[in-house]
Design a protein around this motif. Structure first.
Motif, short mmCIF file in Angstrom:
data_model
loop_
_atom_site.label_atom_id
_atom_site.label_comp_id
_atom_site.label_asym_id
_atom_site.label_seq_id
_atom_site.Cartn_x
_atom_site.Cartn_y
_atom_site.Cartn_z
N ASN A 56 0.81 -1.21 0.00
CA ASN A 56 0.00 0.00 0.00
C ASN A 56 0.85 1.27 0.00
O ASN A 56 0.43 2.30 0.45
CB ASN A 56 -0.95 0.02 1.20
CG ASN A 56 -2.14 0.94 0.94
OD1 ASN A 56 -2.55 1.12 -0.19
ND2 ASN A 56 -2.68 1.51 2.00
N TYR A 57 2.10 1.15 -0.49
CA TYR A 57 2.94 2.35 -0.56
C TYR A 57 4.09 2.10 -1.51
O TYR A 57 4.55 0.98 -1.65
CB TYR A 57 3.47 2.74 0.81
CG TYR A 57 3.82 4.20 0.90
CD1 TYR A 57 5.13 4.62 0.82
CD2 TYR A 57 2.82 5.17 1.02
CE1 TYR A 57 5.46 5.96 0.86
CE2 TYR A 57 3.14 6.50 1.08
CZ TYR A 57 4.45 6.90 1.00
OH TYR A 57 4.76 8.22 1.05
N GLY A 58 4.55 3.17 -2.18
CA GLY A 58 5.66 3.05 -3.10
C GLY A 58 6.90 3.71 -2.56
O GLY A 58 7.86 3.05 -2.18
N GLY A 59 6.87 5.03 -2.49
CA GLY A 59 7.96 5.74 -1.86
C GLY A 59 9.18 5.97 -2.71
O GLY A 59 10.29 6.05 -2.19
N ILE A 126 7.20 11.67 -2.79
CA ILE A 126 6.71 10.73 -1.78
C ILE A 126 5.52 11.31 -1.04
O ILE A 126 4.53 10.61 -0.76
CB ILE A 126 7.85 10.38 -0.81
CG1 ILE A 126 8.97 9.64 -1.55
CG2 ILE A 126 7.34 9.55 0.37
CD1 ILE A 126 10.16 9.30 -0.69
N LEU A 127 5.57 12.60 -0.73
CA LEU A 127 4.46 13.23 -0.03
C LEU A 127 3.22 13.29 -0.91
O LEU A 127 2.10 13.04 -0.44
CB LEU A 127 4.87 14.64 0.40
CG LEU A 127 4.08 15.26 1.55
CD1 LEU A 127 4.26 14.42 2.81
CD2 LEU A 127 4.52 16.68 1.81
N ALA A 128 3.39 13.58 -2.20
CA ALA A 128 2.24 13.63 -3.12
C ALA A 128 1.62 12.24 -3.28
O ALA A 128 0.40 12.11 -3.39
CB ALA A 128 2.68 14.18 -4.47
N GLU A 129 2.45 11.21 -3.30
CA GLU A 129 1.92 9.86 -3.40
C GLU A 129 1.12 9.48 -2.15
O GLU A 129 0.09 8.82 -2.24
CB GLU A 129 3.05 8.86 -3.63
CG GLU A 129 2.56 7.46 -3.94
CD GLU A 129 3.70 6.50 -4.20
OE1 GLU A 129 4.81 6.76 -3.71
OE2 GLU A 129 3.48 5.52 -4.91
N TYR A 130 1.60 9.92 -1.00
CA TYR A 130 0.85 9.68 0.24
C TYR A 130 -0.51 10.37 0.18
O TYR A 130 -1.54 9.77 0.55
CB TYR A 130 1.66 10.19 1.43
CG TYR A 130 0.86 10.29 2.70
CD1 TYR A 130 0.58 9.17 3.48
CD2 TYR A 130 0.36 11.53 3.13
CE1 TYR A 130 -0.16 9.27 4.64
CE2 TYR A 130 -0.38 11.63 4.29
CZ TYR A 130 -0.63 10.50 5.04
OH TYR A 130 -1.39 10.59 6.19
N GLU A 136 -7.62 8.57 -2.65
CA GLU A 136 -8.22 7.40 -3.29
C GLU A 136 -8.96 6.53 -2.28
O GLU A 136 -9.87 5.78 -2.66
CB GLU A 136 -7.14 6.58 -4.00
CG GLU A 136 -6.57 7.30 -5.22
CD GLU A 136 -5.34 6.61 -5.77
OE1 GLU A 136 -4.94 5.58 -5.18
OE2 GLU A 136 -4.79 7.08 -6.78
N SER A 137 -8.59 6.64 -1.01
CA SER A 137 -9.29 5.92 0.06
C SER A 137 -10.46 6.73 0.61
O SER A 137 -11.02 6.37 1.66
CB SER A 137 -8.32 5.57 1.19
OG SER A 137 -7.26 4.77 0.71
N THR A 144 -6.34 15.41 4.93
CA THR A 144 -5.15 14.84 4.28
C THR A 144 -4.05 15.89 4.14
O THR A 144 -2.87 15.60 4.39
CB THR A 144 -5.53 14.29 2.90
OG1 THR A 144 -6.54 13.28 3.05
CG2 THR A 144 -4.32 13.70 2.21
N MET A 145 -4.41 17.11 3.76
CA MET A 145 -3.40 18.15 3.62
C MET A 145 -2.77 18.50 4.96
O MET A 145 -1.56 18.71 5.05
CB MET A 145 -4.02 19.40 2.96
CG MET A 145 -4.31 19.25 1.48
SD MET A 145 -4.61 20.82 0.63
CE MET A 145 -6.13 21.33 1.43
N ARG A 146 -3.57 18.57 6.00
CA ARG A 146 -3.02 18.87 7.33
C ARG A 146 -2.05 17.79 7.78
O ARG A 146 -0.99 18.09 8.32
CB ARG A 146 -4.16 19.03 8.35
CG ARG A 146 -4.96 20.31 8.22
CD ARG A 146 -5.76 20.57 9.49
NE ARG A 146 -6.68 19.48 9.78
CZ ARG A 146 -7.94 19.43 9.36
NH1 ARG A 146 -8.43 20.44 8.64
NH2 ARG A 146 -8.72 18.42 9.67
N LYS A 147 -2.42 16.53 7.55
CA LYS A 147 -1.55 15.42 7.95
C LYS A 147 -0.24 15.44 7.14
O LYS A 147 0.84 15.20 7.69
CB LYS A 147 -2.28 14.10 7.74
CG LYS A 147 -1.47 12.88 8.14
CD LYS A 147 -1.10 12.89 9.62
CE LYS A 147 -0.37 11.62 10.01
NZ LYS A 147 0.02 11.60 11.44
N ALA A 148 -0.35 15.74 5.84
CA ALA A 148 0.85 15.79 5.00
C ALA A 148 1.79 16.92 5.44
O ALA A 148 3.02 16.75 5.46
CB ALA A 148 0.46 15.97 3.54
#
Length: 218
Positions: A56-59, A126-130, A136-137, A144-148
């Motif tokens: 569930n992640y690339g990075g 990496i941040l944009a992929e997160y 998508e979820s 999401t923006m605050r967490k990023a």
């Protein structure tokens, strides 16, 4: 006034460097350029098919390619190298085989290495992929923006800006929303600013994600 330029190309040769290192005659340039693009597309496809589906992640932050006389050296900068070498290293061997198949057949040898990034959330890719995975979820975009921004502020940065455009939260009318923390001097050439555009494939359509991260000034 009003013209726009990619922040990376704007600073090329000053704070940014090329992602491909090689020299070719004019007749060979397009062929080698297409080969570099196929290599990067193959790596992105591998991430989508294997890593993101299983973990569930690339990075992967960026891919740098160096072409020598009989060698292609591909360096993959990633914040989570363990995801690519899982199953006792068979993942990286499969990726190397896939890249070898799409690379220029004239180049006989291929060297593929993974380079770990100490602070992955300082990289906009990496941040944009997160952010894309959260959208998508069906997580709320403001949350999401605050967490990023919180994840990015754990690193050594002076400012960050995130912009999301599209049918946010499934609204019928598309709009643009953005958030900024700290300084992001886009018109200062000596400013070390990393930039990334990423597309999130949601059930309501495509959401465009742009991330600017300002580290410091030279």
């Amino acid at each position: 006034m009003g013209q726009k330029i990619n922040p990376l190309g704007f600073r090329l040769g000053i704070t940014q460097s090329h992602r491909s290192y090689w020299f070719a005659k004019p007749k060979k340039y397009s062929e080698l350029f297409g080969g570099d693009r196929r290599i990067r597309n193959r790596i992105e496809l591998y991430v989508r098919e294997h890593i993101r589906n299983s973990s569930n992640y690339g990075g992967i932050a960026r891919v740098e390619i160096q072409r020598k006389t009989d060698l292609i050296q591909v360096e993959i900068y990633t914040g989570f190298p363990a995801l690519s070498i899982e199953n006792r290293g068979r993942g990286i061997e499969q990726l190397k085989s896939d890249v070898q198949n799409v690379s220029n057949p004239v180049d006989r040898r291929l060297r593929l290495t993974l380079i770990e990034i100490a602070k992955p959330y300082e990289e906009p890719k990496i941040l944009a992929e997160y952010i894309a995975l959260q959208l998508e979820s069906r997580v709320a975009f403001r949350r999401t923006m605050r967490k990023a921004i919180e994840l990015a502020k754990k690193g050594n940065i002076e400012g960050i800006k995130i912009q999301i455009a599209g049918r946010l939260n499934g609204a019928e009318i598309a709009r643009v929303e953005w958030a900024r923390e700290g300084r992001v001097p886009l018109q200062t050439i000596r400013a070390q600013i990393n930039y990334c555009y990423y597309a999130a494939q949601t059930i309501y359509g495509v959401l465009g994600i742009k991330v600017w991260i300002f580290k410091n000034e030279e």
